[in-house]
Structures are given as C-alpha cells and as structure tokens.
Design a protein around this motif. Structure first.
Motif, PDB file in Angstrom:
ATOM      1  N   PRO A  22       0.790  -1.246   0.000  1.00  0.00           N
ATOM      2  CA  PRO A  22       0.000   0.000   0.000  1.00  0.00           C
ATOM      3  C   PRO A  22       0.822   1.297   0.000  1.00  0.00           C
ATOM      4  CG  PRO A  22      -0.953  -1.568   1.528  1.00  0.00           C
ATOM      5  CD  PRO A  22       0.323  -2.193   1.034  1.00  0.00           C
ATOM      6  N   ASP A  23       1.986   1.301   0.677  1.00  0.00           N
ATOM      7  CA  ASP A  23       2.776   2.527   0.756  1.00  0.00           C
ATOM      8  C   ASP A  23       3.918   2.564  -0.245  1.00  0.00           C
ATOM      9  OD1 ASP A  23       1.162   3.236   2.781  1.00  0.00           O
ATOM     10  OD2 ASP A  23       2.606   2.884   4.404  1.00  0.00           O
ATOM     11  N   HIS A  24       4.025   1.545  -1.086  1.00  0.00           N
ATOM     12  CA  HIS A  24       5.141   1.442  -2.027  1.00  0.00           C
ATOM     13  C   HIS A  24       4.998   2.497  -3.119  1.00  0.00           C
ATOM     14  CE1 HIS A  24       7.929  -0.318  -4.915  1.00  0.00           C
ATOM     15  NE2 HIS A  24       8.399  -1.028  -3.928  1.00  0.00           N
ATOM     16  N   PRO A  25       6.124   3.029  -3.618  1.00  0.00           N
ATOM     17  CA  PRO A  25       5.996   3.983  -4.741  1.00  0.00           C
ATOM     18  C   PRO A  25       5.218   3.383  -5.917  1.00  0.00           C
ATOM     19  CG  PRO A  25       8.250   3.966  -3.910  1.00  0.00           C
ATOM     20  CD  PRO A  25       7.515   2.883  -3.172  1.00  0.00           C
ATOM     21  N   ARG A  27       2.354   1.978  -6.531  1.00  0.00           N
ATOM     22  CA  ARG A  27       1.039   1.728  -5.920  1.00  0.00           C
ATOM     23  C   ARG A  27      -0.073   2.291  -6.805  1.00  0.00           C
ATOM     24  NH1 ARG A  27       3.406   5.943  -3.232  1.00  0.00           N
ATOM     25  NH2 ARG A  27       2.308   7.921  -3.482  1.00  0.00           N
ATOM     26  N   GLU A  28      -1.318   2.055  -6.386  1.00  0.00           N
ATOM     27  CA  GLU A  28      -2.501   2.409  -7.173  1.00  0.00           C
ATOM     28  C   GLU A  28      -2.487   3.861  -7.644  1.00  0.00           C
ATOM     29  OE1 GLU A  28      -2.549   1.123  -4.144  1.00  0.00           O
ATOM     30  OE2 GLU A  28      -3.928  -0.582  -3.989  1.00  0.00           O
ATOM     31  N   GLU A  29      -2.009   4.735  -6.768  1.00  0.00           N
ATOM     32  CA  GLU A  29      -2.115   6.176  -6.989  1.00  0.00           C
ATOM     33  C   GLU A  29      -1.148   6.692  -8.064  1.00  0.00           C
ATOM     34  OE1 GLU A  29      -0.772   8.218  -3.519  1.00  0.00           O
ATOM     35  OE2 GLU A  29      -1.526  10.175  -4.126  1.00  0.00           O
ATOM     36  N   TYR A  33      -2.852  11.049 -11.144  1.00  0.00           N
ATOM     37  CA  TYR A  33      -2.817  12.464 -11.529  1.00  0.00           C
ATOM     38  C   TYR A  33      -2.435  12.620 -13.004  1.00  0.00           C
ATOM     39  CZ  TYR A  33      -2.754  12.215  -6.522  1.00  0.00           C
ATOM     40  OH  TYR A  33      -3.056  11.860  -5.236  1.00  0.00           O
ATOM     41  N   ILE A 278       4.725  11.545  -8.446  1.00  0.00           N
ATOM     42  CA  ILE A 278       3.466  11.268  -9.128  1.00  0.00           C
ATOM     43  C   ILE A 278       2.603  12.503  -9.329  1.00  0.00           C
ATOM     44  CG2 ILE A 278       3.472   8.873  -8.397  1.00  0.00           C
ATOM     45  CD1 ILE A 278       1.412   9.606  -6.278  1.00  0.00           C
TER      46      ILE A 278
ATOM     47  N   ASN B 555      -5.566   5.977  -1.666  1.00  0.00           N
ATOM     48  CA  ASN B 555      -4.693   6.420  -0.594  1.00  0.00           C
ATOM     49  C   ASN B 555      -3.693   7.394  -1.163  1.00  0.00           C
ATOM     50  OD1 ASN B 555      -5.131   5.446   1.960  1.00  0.00           O
ATOM     51  ND2 ASN B 555      -4.306   3.418   1.459  1.00  0.00           N
ATOM     52  N   MET B 556      -3.457   8.483  -0.457  1.00  0.00           N
ATOM     53  CA  MET B 556      -2.423   9.409  -0.929  1.00  0.00           C
ATOM     54  C   MET B 556      -1.220   9.236  -0.026  1.00  0.00           C
ATOM     55  SD  MET B 556      -5.027  12.567  -1.376  1.00  0.00           S
ATOM     56  CE  MET B 556      -4.109  13.572  -2.506  1.00  0.00           C
ATOM     57  N   VAL B 557      -0.110   8.822  -0.644  1.00  0.00           N
ATOM     58  CA  VAL B 557       1.104   8.556   0.120  1.00  0.00           C
ATOM     59  C   VAL B 557       2.165   9.561  -0.306  1.00  0.00           C
ATOM     60  CG1 VAL B 557       2.871   6.841   0.635  1.00  0.00           C
ATOM     61  CG2 VAL B 557       0.525   6.112   0.219  1.00  0.00           C
ATOM     62  N   ARG B 558       2.766  10.215   0.651  1.00  0.00           N
ATOM     63  CA  ARG B 558       3.874  11.113   0.332  1.00  0.00           C
ATOM     64  C   ARG B 558       5.044  10.724   1.217  1.00  0.00           C
ATOM     65  NH1 ARG B 558       0.810  11.216  -2.906  1.00  0.00           N
ATOM     66  NH2 ARG B 558      -0.389  12.908  -3.837  1.00  0.00           N
ATOM     67  N   PHE B 560       6.457   7.800   1.762  1.00  0.00           N
ATOM     68  CA  PHE B 560       6.227   6.576   2.514  1.00  0.00           C
ATOM     69  C   PHE B 560       5.257   6.744   3.684  1.00  0.00           C
ATOM     70  CE2 PHE B 560      10.077   5.794   0.184  1.00  0.00           C
ATOM     71  CZ  PHE B 560       9.898   4.497  -0.284  1.00  0.00           C
ATOM     72  N   THR B 562       1.096   7.760   4.612  1.00  0.00           N
ATOM     73  CA  THR B 562      -0.229   8.085   4.106  1.00  0.00           C
ATOM     74  C   THR B 562      -0.623   9.454   4.654  1.00  0.00           C
ATOM     75  OG1 THR B 562      -0.796   5.764   4.058  1.00  0.00           O
ATOM     76  CG2 THR B 562      -2.621   7.305   4.016  1.00  0.00           C
TER      77      THR B 562
END
Lengths: 445, 585
Positions: A22-25, A27-29, A33, A278, B555-558, B560, B562
């Motif tokens: 989930p926190d990996h570069p 990832r879904e997000e 953008y 991103i 989820n917005m991660v910056r 490492f 959230t």
C-alpha cells in the motif's frame, strides 16, 4: 478540432487496483494524476491520438526472454501480464501501420528485470521492452534492427542483461551515475558480450544533470549513433525519474526537457518505466511526451513550481557531460577495431560470475554464465544461478539459452548440455530456452 | 397521471398520450418549419381530439422534445459568443481550433484544485470589453480543472456581473459537468451560452401556451441522455436538450421493450439509416464522454447510438460479378443453371424513391415488396424494376430480391458485431476489469422503424437472439418522450489531505470538518445527500431515488506516509422509463 501530425496510439493502463504494497511507490495512486491531466487536457479527443486497450501476455511470450523460477505464473501477477501485453499492443499498432507511434503508458515497469527472474528487483519482475522485442522478432521478422534508448534515471540493468550478447539489439542507457544510485551499474566499460561488443552503450550522468545535459547527450551522442546504426524500430524506455522533483534521484530534468527529448528522438514506441514524483512530475511529463509524439506544441506544458525549483546546470556538470560524450563517441566509432580476444580472453568460451541483488523481494542471486564464442553465431549460453531468499528459501537452477540464428554446432551443444544438466541432482530446475523456435523446456529433478 | 409526450422532429411532430402505462392516443402532424410552438400546439390539439375520453381532471404533464437547440447549433444560429478561458499550463489553446473565439486569461488550478496562479481582474475586464467589441452578446467562462475547484470561474462571474457586462447570464463551465476535459468543457459552455437566449424565448412561448391551455400542468424537456429536465432549468442548461429526438426514440423502445431487464440491442431501421443502440440489463449505454454535435465534442451526457448508412431506401450497388466457370459448373451440377455470383453492397447513400412508390430506384424496400414480405406500395412496379436490373446479370427478379435482403441482413449483422467490438474495446483502468469484463452481449433484439418487420426476424435468427418488433414504431419517439423520467447527476470530489470537498454542479466548495475520519462511507453519504439536494433544487420528485454510478478512492502517500485519501463519487437520480404496454387497448 485539433489534429495531430503523427498518428499516435496510446495504451494507457494505470492498474488502479494493483500495488506492490500500500505505501510502495509502485502503488494504485501512481498514474492517478497523470490520468487527471491527460483527461482534462482532452488529449484523447485530438484527431490522430487513439486509445487502445492492453492485452494479456501469455507464458509463451514471457518464456521467450525470461527464465522465471520456478515458472512464469509462479512469480508474476496478472498486472505484469497486462503491462507486458499492453507493450506488445504498442508494437503491433506501429508494425501493422495502424499508427505512426505508440505510447505504452502503463505499470508496473520492467527494465530492471533480467533474463533469470527469481523475484522482483527495482520494482520490476518481467521486462516489458524485452518481451515486446521478442514479440516483434517473432511476428514481424527476426532481422528487424532494434534500438532501445532507456532514459530512466536508473541504469536499465535488466534490459542490458537480456540483450548483452544479442547483435540484433542496440541498447543505450542514459542514467544517473551508478556510483550514486541504484542499481550501481551502467558504467561506460559495460559494452556488451563477445557477439555484440559495443552494442551496449552506457551514459552515466552526474547528479544534477538538467535539460541542457540530457539534450546535449541526445544530440551529440544518441542521435549520431542511431544515424550510424540505422535501426528499423526505436524504442524509448521512458522512465520519468530524471525529473527535478523525483524523490528517489538527484537529477534536474523538466517536463519540457522530456518533451523536447521525445521530439528529437522521434521514437516509434515509448514505454513508461520508473518515475515516482506522481504529482509534481508525471502529469506534466506524460502530457508533454504525448504532445511531442503527436507533433503538437508542448511549449506551454510547465510544472507549477518550475521557475522556483529549477536551477541552471552547473558548469562542472556540463564539462563532465561533454567529456563523457566525447569518450563514448570515440568508443562507438572504434568499436569494430577492438580485438575481442583482448576483452574476453582467447578461449572458446567466455565466462563471468556475478552477484545480483533483488532489492524489492530481498533475494541474493549468485550467477555463473558461460557464453560459447562461435564464429558462425552469437553462441549458446549456460547460466547457473543460485538464489537465497530472505525468508530462507534457496533455489538453484540452470538455464541453457539458444540464441537467434544459432548454428548447428551450438544448437546441438546446447541440447546436449540440457540433457546433462537435467541429470544434475543439485539443480532444482533446468530450462532450455530456444527463442528462435519458440521452444521452452523445463525439467525439475 | 396523464402524460403527453411530443417530439417535434424535422419532418413530423409526433404526440402520444399515456396514462398508467397505457397508450391512450397518438397523433402525427407535419412540422411547420421554424414554428415550434405551432407544431406543438397542433399536435397537442390533434392528440386530445383523438383521445375520446376527455375527462382530464388532473393537469397534464407535458414532455417536450424539440429540435430547437440542435438546429440552432447545426445551422449556426446561436448568438455570437465568446469564451473567457483560463487554460493554465498544458496544451496550447491556440492550436485547438475550436470554432469559437477564446480570450485567454491568466490564473490556473492544478489537478487537485489548488490555485497555481490567481486571476487578474483588469485582464478579465479587458477581455470582456474586447469580446463585446468583437460583437459577442453571450459569454462563457471556463477554467482548466474548474471541476476540481470552481473558485476562479465564480470569481470571474461575480466580477463581470458587477463591473462589466450588459449580458445578464453567463455560462460557467463547472456547472455543466463535473467531468474532466477542458476543451469539451469550453465547447459545452460555448454552445450553452450561444443558445441561451433562444431557449429563453422558447420557454416564454411555452409559458404562454400553458396560460392559454389550462389543461397542462408541469412541462419537462427531453435531454440527450433520454431523461427530462424542468422547463425552468433549461434556461440555465439549454445545451442538455440537444439531440433529444434520437434519445426519445431509444427511450420509446426501452419503454415498450418486452425484455426490460435484459441485455438488448435496439435497431431503429429507417429509410436512410439504421441506428444501433445497446442496453445492458435494461439501461442504454452512454457515450463515453458526451454528445458530439456539429463537430463540437461536448460533455453533455448522451445515449450511445451508432448510425449506419443502411435503410429501406438505400442505394444498391453491384461491387463484383464473378465469372462463373461454365465447365466446372457443368461437370459438377450437370445442368446449365447459373450460380447467382454477383456481390452487392447496400448504402451508405440513399438512392431515392423506391420503385414500389413510383420512383426510379431499386431499393431494399422494393426487394421486400417484390418478395411479398412487406405490403406497401406496388408489388408489380417493384418486381418490374428488379427484373430490369437483374436481367443484366442473367438472373431473375426474385433471385435478385433475395440477394438484396440477404446482403442487407449480412451488413447489419456485421455492423452490430462491430458495435459490440467497439464497446468491448473501450479502455478500462483496473486489472479486474481486464480479467473479468462485464457481459454486454445481447440476449434479445428489438426492432423499430417501417422495415423492421422484414429484417428483424432473420437478423435475430442469424444472431441466435429472441426478438421483438415494436408495433407502434411510428410514435415510439413520442411514447419515449412521455415515458421519460427526470435525470440529474452530481460529482463529489473529496481530498482529505487538503481537507476540501467539491461538488461543482452545485457550486459547492467546502471544508471537510474531520478529514482523518472521512472515509469512503462518509463520501458516499455526502454524495447521496448532495444528489438529493441538487435533485430537489431541480424540482425532481424522485430525489429519493439516488444511486452511485461511479466511485474512486485512493490512498495518498507522500514520502512513505499516508497523508490522506482522495475520493470521486458520481451520484445520480436513477434514470429509467415508465414501462408502457405495447398493445393498444
């Protein structure tokens, strides 16, 4: 309505439901953008820019170029198959003439994936460009001359490994100097194997390189080499982490610089690689690349914080790059004058041993490789690879690789070696990869 | 409740009166050109005369579909309109070539709706003076990413109303759609502004008509999405009434369908064209981004329909005449009958009047008439014309007619297959959608139009589908207008990292009170509430019938960590039609 100068096929696949973690570069997000920017710009409404859906790569496509341990479905996810399949669609669009150029804007990336795959390294499992190259050679002809220009900030060590001894592929990688960045390779003296010496060109750029530096390399090194080599297909592995906002690198490239690079290089196929800024980079770079591919004006594509953040490239960096380009041009021009025996030794085989680290999956691989030095073909290869996973699992395999246009001697030597290796009790798996005949054999002992 | 549906088309005006799911009367009058009100009134009166039980105690609800906005746009009759645009960085608007004047303003937003550069008031006022000096009498204001933050558009509107324009009403891009696509937002806003005055005149006429004819209670206008909007709302969003005629026909077929919850394909076979539309579980598929009209790509929600140049009056061409190998023929069959080895191509052009109706063209209609499949016009004239044509190729009229019908069917089957291939190849952005695509293939075929009776059964057979030929195809458009229900849509965008929530269609930008606790369920609740509120504002009775049609959450991660979540929820008043029994009572 707006019409593009070149017909462009876009294969956009952001995999909005897939992440490494989930926190990996990766990832879904990551491309969210970028999607927002491309949609809002209305780029898909431009006459001449058409969006296409990816296909799913089968094991047979992957096995042409990779030896996955234990097998393809054992290591990769559907997402990887779609990314590879989407890249193949890009090639089909161009080679069938449906479009002039194609952009595979998809994830996950692939350029750190080497021929032997024990797991994921540098966020990559299978090599999208390499799978595409074999798809091209199988579908459209084995003698198509291919050039890959990798502009990701990280050295394309996977692509280099796969085509290291392949005289049909010219591989040029521009990247931040390996002494300062993962994966720590890609130096000028890495120039290819005995059958394709000089066909691997590495351009390690100093940290802080900006638009001026990269465009200088392009105009004074990459373009002259391409002009000399005359490839049928130019592939740009377009990593976007040279950008000044990228969190993992130390480069100073801008979206406008990427667009200009794309315009100058005029690649037939562009494939996204890395790039993890991103929000600050990807939306603008991708819009810029797409506009440049289409032959439209990209001069108004500009990051919101560009004027405040981008400083001119330092003189020291500029001098360093000029020197590097001079050296590499000389190396390219004189590559055929070099006696391979002096590089690879005089014997009938060339052997090397390497350690390969898989950062993403925590695997340490020890590899022994033997390449037959053959007068009539590029030579069959044996790779013996042992991998220690951080969870304690150990696997040991051997792969015998028959190259394109293998001579009869090499072919029968390889097949004999495969039979012998199958009897070797210490090997968990033995593979025979015969790309030319689309044959992939595997035996578990 | 009694509902009257009227579709004022280019040639005819159709009217239908329905009540409790039954068609009580239909009427047809020729459209008086440029006299929308006359046509409407005539059709309305004829309809009420045809309705022999005039005990209308309750006021009638009138659903009106007209070509007003469509024609104004196609014929370029809109008011001179200027677009004030804040494109920010990105594509060069000078290259857009949009077909309307754009005055470029500074000021920009980014993809998350954060202000990148402020607007410049003097520049705005200058642009307005320039636009007015250039002859513009209507204005539209559009910003890039205004669907994520309408702040600049609202600020510019306020400024213009206070300081500059004589124009009373300004179209703002974000109010027309919460979807992305800046060039389409500009085109949509431009068209909306350019037809707003025409619409106001029309609304005024309808109000007068209502005063005159007391039997009419509420008036709704048909939209391109097959839904309706209140008469008053068409003053703000007239552009949504474009292309309502084709939508009315599709809604008519939906209302009359014997397969209301199935995957179906509807073929509307006319004289010149056949329109193909697709229903998935009863709901008609939409255009991916919005309607296209007169070369303008818009964000107006519209039903998907593919038009093929293939109809009852289409031109028939011989594309290939194979030389039959007589020796082989003789040896194989032992006689001298010729194989019918010509290949035909039908359409895409219209031939003219069929021979069966006294014309000098042979058409698919003539083939159907000659074979006795359709009982219209003169069978002998059709047969004679076919025989003359067939003689050149050494075959008989019947054989040629059969070949024409077969070719027609084959071409339509190909067009249907292509339509599904197109819809199935539309890009998707998730792994799960690639791996398990929804099954959109049809279970039933629904046909309307004069030639439908001839062609629908064999096409259905060839595709292996159940079928239905709609009996009242002549007034399906008016029935569809009457059967339509209100539709409205809102887009909620919430960004908990910024603590901001936006509903562009409702002019709303607000703070999220407790961003940490704001999750997908609250986003959904907010979207439903906004859709209800917005629906009520539009006067929809059905504002409780809300559904979520699209949703995204990331989820917005910056670095490492959230830092928040971003949500996009699209909610709408559930569309659909009143079911109409197709057998007249």
């Amino acid at each position: 309505m707006q019409t593009s100068k070149h017909k462009v096929g876009l294969i956009f696949f952001p995999a909005f439901d897939w992440a490494i973690t989930p926190d990996h570069p990766e990832r879904e997000e990551r491309l969210l953008y970028t999607r927002d920017q491309i949609m809002e710009e209305g780029l898909l409404d431009v006459a001449g820019i058409e969006e296409y859906r990816p296909e799913i790569a089968e094991d047979s496509h992957i096995n042409r170029i990779h030896v996955c341990v234990p097998d393809a479905s054992g290591v990769i996810t559907e997402s990887h198959r779609i990314a590879a399949g989407g890249t193949m669609v890009a090639a089909d669009l161009v080679l069938t003439g449906k479009v002039d150029r194609a952009f595979a804007l998809l994830r996950p990336p692939g350029h750190h994936a080497m021929r032997i795959v024990h797991g994921s390294r540098g966020f990559c499992l299978v090599n999208n460009e390499a799978i595409m190259v074999e798809h091209i050679r199988h579908t459209y002809g084995p003698d198509i001359r291919i050039a890959i220009v990798d502009t990701d900030a990280h050295h394309a060590d996977g692509t280099q490994d796969i085509f290291y001894n392949d005289p049909g592929v010219l591989h040029i990688s521009l990247h931040q100097d390996g002494r300062t960045l993962y994966p720590g390779t890609g130096f000028v003296e890495e120039r290819g194997g005995p059958a394709s010496y000089g066909m691997t060109v590495n351009v390690p750029l100093p940290p802080g390189t900006g638009d001026d530096g990269i465009l200088y390399v392009l105009e004074n090194l990459v373009l002259p080499i391409l002009e000399d080599y005359e490839p049928d297909i130019v592939i740009n592995a377009a990593g976007q982490d040279n950008h000044y906002t990228d969190p993992l690198t130390n480069m100073n490239f801008t979206a406008g610089g990427y667009a200009r690079l794309t315009e100058l290089l005029a690649p037939d196929i562009v494939v996204l690689e890395g790039g993890y800024s991103i929000e600050g980079a990807l939306p603008y770079i991708n819009a810029g690349i797409l506009l440049a591919l289409a032959g439209l004006d990209y001069s108004a594509v500009k990051e919101p914080d560009r004027s405040a953040r981008v400083t001119p490239q330092s003189d020291r960096v500029t001098q360093n790059i000029r020197g590097l380009v001079d050296t590499l041009r000389k190396m390219w021009n004189t590559r055929k004058n070099i006696d391979p025996d002096r590089v690879f030794g005089p014997g009938p085989v060339y052997e090397r041993e390497r350690r390969i680290y898989y950062d993403t999956d925590g695997i340490s691989e020890q590899q022994f490789e033997r390449i037959a030095r053959c007068e009539s073909c590029s030579g069959w290869r044996l790779v013996v690879s042992g991998a220690v996973h951080d969870i304690g699992k150990v696997s040991r395999i051997a792969a015998i690789i028959i190259p394109w246009h293998a001579c009869r001697t090499c072919r029968s030597a390889a097949e004999a070696e495969f039979e012998n290796a199958c009897k070797e009790p210490q090997l968990d798996h033995v593979y025979l990869q015969d790309t030319e005949r689309d044959r992939f054999l595997t035996t578990s002992t | 409740m009694v509902i009257v549906g009227i579709d004022v088309g280019g040639t005819n005006t159709d009217a239908a009166l329905i009540s409790e799911g039954r068609i009580l009367a239909t009427a047809k009058v020729p459209t008086c050109h440029d006299q929308l009100l006359e046509s409407t009134t005539l059709a309305f009166e004829k309809l009420l005369n045809a309705y022999d039980r005039p005990d209308l105690s309750d006021p009638i609800e009138l659903h009106l579909s007209t070509t007003l906005s469509t024609n104004a746009i196609i014929e370029g009759q809109g008011d001179p309109t200027a677009v004030l645009a804040a494109p920010g960085p990105g594509m060069n608007v000078a290259e857009l070539n949009p077909g309307f004047p754009i005055y470029v303003l500074s000021g920009s937003m980014d993809h998350r709706g954060r202000e990148v550069a402020p607007i410049n008031q003097e520049e705005v006022l200058d642009a307005v003076s320039q636009a007015e000096a250039g002859g513009a009498t209507a204005l539209a204001v559009v910003g890039k990413f205004s669907h994520r933050n309408p702040g600049h558009e609202l600020e510019i509107e306020k400024l213009i109303l206070k300081r500059a324009s004589k124009t009373g009403r300004i179209t703002l891009g974000h109010r027309l759609s919460g979807r992305p696509n800046f060039p389409r937002r500009m085109a949509t806003s431009y068209l909306n502004a350019s037809i707003a005055r025409h619409q106001a005149v029309f609304v005024d006429m309808i109000r007068k008509f209502m005063v005159r004819d007391r039997s009419v209670g509420r008036v709704f206008l048909l939209k391109a999405d097959g839904g309706t909007m209140q008469l008053e709302d068409s003053l703000i969003r007239p552009v949504e009434t474009i292309l309502s005629g084709p939508a009315a026909s599709i809604m008519g077929a939906e209302a009359l369908s014997a397969y209301p919850d199935s995957n179906t394909v509807i073929l509307d076979i006319g004289g010149t064209t056949t329109d193909i539309s697709v229903q998935i579980k009863g709901d008609t598929v939409f255009q991916r981004q919005g309607a296209e009209i007169a070369g303008y790509k818009t964000l107006v929600p519209a039903l998907f329909s593919r038009s093929i140049g293939l109809g009852g009056d289409s031109e028939i061409k011989v594309v290939r005449r194979l030389e039959s190998n007589k020796e082989t023929d003789a040896s194989l069959s032992g006689n001298n009958t010729l194989d019918l080895d010509i290949e035909l191509e039908i359409g895409p052009r219209r031939a003219g009047t069929p021979a069966a109706f006294g014309g000098d063209c042979i058409t698919p209609t003539d083939a159907a008439v000659a074979l006795g499949l359709a009982k219209v016009g003169s069978a002998s004239q059709a047969t004679r014309a076919l025989a003359d044509f067939a003689e050149i190729y050494g075959i008989g009229a019947k054989e040629l007619a059969t070949k024409i019908i077969d070719t027609f069917i084959k071409q339509l089957v190909v067009a249907i297959e292509e339509t599904y291939e197109y819809l199935e190849s539309r890009p998707v952005y998730t792994v799960s959608e690639i791996l398990t695509p929804p099954d959109i293939r049809p279970q039933a075929l629904i046909g309307l139009g004069a030639p439908a009776g001839v062609f629908i059964p064999p096409i259905a057979e060839s595709l292996g589908l159940k079928y239905q030929v709609l009996p009242c195809y002549e007034s399906a458009n008016a029935i569809g207008a009457a059967a339509s229900r209100p539709t409205a849509q809102i887009t909620l965008h919430a960004d908990t990292a910024l603590g901001v929530m936006t509903v562009p269609e409702a002019d709303y930008v607000g703070k999220i009170e407790r961003p940490v606790l704001f999750g997908i369920n609250q986003a959904r609740r907010e979207a439903m509430a906004w859709a209800t509120k917005f629906g009520k504002k539009l006067g929809l009775d059905e504002a409780d019938n809300i559904q979520i049609v699209e949703e995204e959450s990331f989820n917005m991660v910056r670095g490492f960590h959230t830092v928040g979540r971003t949500f996009m929820i699209r909610a709408q008043v559930r569309p659909g039609v009143r079911r109409i029994c197709s057998s007249p009572d």
